[in-house]
Design an enzyme around this catalytic site. Structure first.
Site, mmCIF file in Angstrom:
data_model
loop_
_atom_site.group_PDB
_atom_site.id
_atom_site.type_symbol
_atom_site.label_atom_id
_atom_site.label_comp_id
_atom_site.label_asym_id
_atom_site.label_seq_id
_atom_site.Cartn_x
_atom_site.Cartn_y
_atom_site.Cartn_z
ATOM 1 N N ASP A 1 0.685 -1.644 0.089
ATOM 2 C CA ASP A 1 0.084 -0.644 -0.265
ATOM 3 C C ASP A 1 1.149 1.352 -0.158
ATOM 4 O OD1 ASP A 1 -2.454 1.200 0.267
ATOM 5 O OD2 ASP A 1 -2.187 0.940 2.287
ATOM 6 N N HIS B 1 -4.108 3.178 -7.130
ATOM 7 C CA HIS B 1 -5.813 2.872 -6.513
ATOM 8 C C HIS B 1 -7.047 2.640 -7.200
ATOM 9 C CE1 HIS B 1 -2.968 3.101 -2.077
ATOM 10 N NE2 HIS B 1 -4.359 3.175 -1.345
ATOM 11 N N HIS C 1 -6.450 -0.708 -8.102
ATOM 12 C CA HIS C 1 -6.931 -1.772 -6.866
ATOM 13 C C HIS C 1 -8.844 -2.391 -6.973
ATOM 14 C CE1 HIS C 1 -9.073 -1.793 -2.886
ATOM 15 N NE2 HIS C 1 -7.582 -3.114 -2.448
ATOM 16 N N HIS D 1 -6.134 -5.485 0.824
ATOM 17 C CA HIS D 1 -5.871 -4.324 -0.226
ATOM 18 C C HIS D 1 -4.550 -3.862 -0.699
ATOM 19 C CE1 HIS D 1 -6.213 0.438 -0.559
ATOM 20 N NE2 HIS D 1 -5.992 0.320 0.238
#
Length: 367
Positions: free
Chosen positions: A171, A254, A257, A271
């Site tokens: 992340d 992101h 994602h 994540h």
């Protein structure tokens, strides 16, 4: 538009910090409701309760049902109101923490965030990621303020599964690249304005810390040790990445994602594991220099982050399925628009397939 820098009011990190939680609660309220999973209470409940033994404040625990969704937020709000709680505490992983922030916002009370893992940059932000009850990304809930306190017990975090801290590095890996893209595009940040130089500097420090200490920290954690490298990575995963993404902005990584949630088989991945692959996709989109791609690919492979779709559990990589991911990633409500050039779903689909091919190529090269 103004340049805005967001951060939690207080950040506390150190060994056995949860034993001191009561002393940080007391200035905020007298009746704390702590949201945690059953396993979280088993791990740290006694440590937290011990700190309240001689405190003017009290704490009660409420079990989290597993998903940060509207129905769970509303359920816990009702529990807190019935108990007369005037402080909300989140104890656990990202979805617990996002739920605690959303509950505190709805009730208009302070929130204290206590991660038991360092698996994402969620803790410090004025943001909750809301999912459907089935675990599909729904929306970002932007909050008017950051947590009152973020408290990191490094004794607890160092004892968590190593994969979780590695996921946090995944992340955090996106932070600088997304921050730089958002700065280059003069994009809007999660803080509601434009980026500051201070936030960009912290985003760069986040990346530099990962490169300097990431492998050392993983090896130490596998040995059951909490070393200076581990402490630095916990700060990078949480504080540096948290401020960097929020006050500079999110971009392609992101958004990728979020698009990946269209593939049910990826729901088993963390994540940060999906964000790490999204970072590679962003670098392909940007046509990053080979040296930078190799640095990021090498780092991911060395610490165990996925660099291929197969490592994310995706076996059917037909263009039709990947295009569904790409179209979702390019939704107007997501953050792909912070890239400093126009991005189309077709470009994203090609970049995903190319990033997957690169990951497989470098794996073969190593073998």
């Amino acid at each position: 538009m103004a340049r805005i820098f967001n951060s939690p009011s207080k950040y506390v990190q150190g060994p056995d910090a949860l034993a001191e939680l009561a002393s940080y609660i007391e200035p905020l309220g007298s009746k704390a409701l702590a949201i945690s999973t059953a396993s979280g209470v088993k791990r740290v409940g006694a440590k937290i309760e011990g700190g309240f033994a001689d405190s003017a404040a009290s704490v009660t625990f409420e079990e989290f049902n597993g998903e940060c969704c509207d129905s769970e937020i509303d359920r816990i709000c009702a529990v807190a109101q019935a108990a007369g709680s005037d402080v909300i505490v989140g104890v656990g992983g990202g979805k617990v923490l996002d739920t605690a922030k959303a509950v505190a916002y709805k009730l208009g009370v302070p929130v204290v965030i206590c991660p038991t893992i360092a698996s994402s940059d969620a803790p410090c932000s004025a943001l909750s990621v809301i999912y459907t009850e089935d675990g599909v990304f729904d929306r970002y809930l932007f909050l008017p303020s950051n947590p009152n306190i973020v408290l990191m017990d490094t004794t607890v975090i160092a004892a968590s599964p190593v994969r979780l801290t590695v996921s946090g590095m995944g992340d955090a890996l996106a932070t600088y690249f997304e921050a730089q893209a958002s700065v280059d595009s003069e994009g809007d940040t999660c803080a509601g304005g434009k980026a500051t130089n201070a936030a960009l500097a912290l985003a760069k420090l986040c990346f530099d810390t990962l490169m300097a200490d990431g492998v050392k920290a993983k090896v130490a954690l596998e040995a059951g040790a909490c070393t200076p490298a581990v402490e630095r990575i916990i700060e990078a995963n949480t504080l540096l990445s948290g401020i960097g993404f929020e006050s500079c902005g999110l971009a392609a990584a992101h958004a990728i994602h979020n698009g990946m949630t269209q593939l049910p088989e990826t729901h088993e991945c963390y994540h940060g594991e999906k964000v790490a692959f999204g970072t590679l996709v962003q670098l392909v989109l940007e046509n990053a220099p080979t040296e930078k791609l190799e640095e990021v690919l090498g780092f991911c492979m060395e610490i165990g982050l996925p660099v291929t779709l197969g490592e994310l559990g995706v076996e059917d990589t037909s263009r039709e399925r990947i295009m569904a991911v790409a179209e979702s990633a390019c939704a107007p409500s997501d953050t792909m628009g912070n890239m400093p050039f126009t991005v189309t779903p077709s470009m994203v689909c090609d970049a995903i397939l190319a990033a997957d091919a690169l990951g497989r190529y470098y794996h073969l090269d190593i073998e």
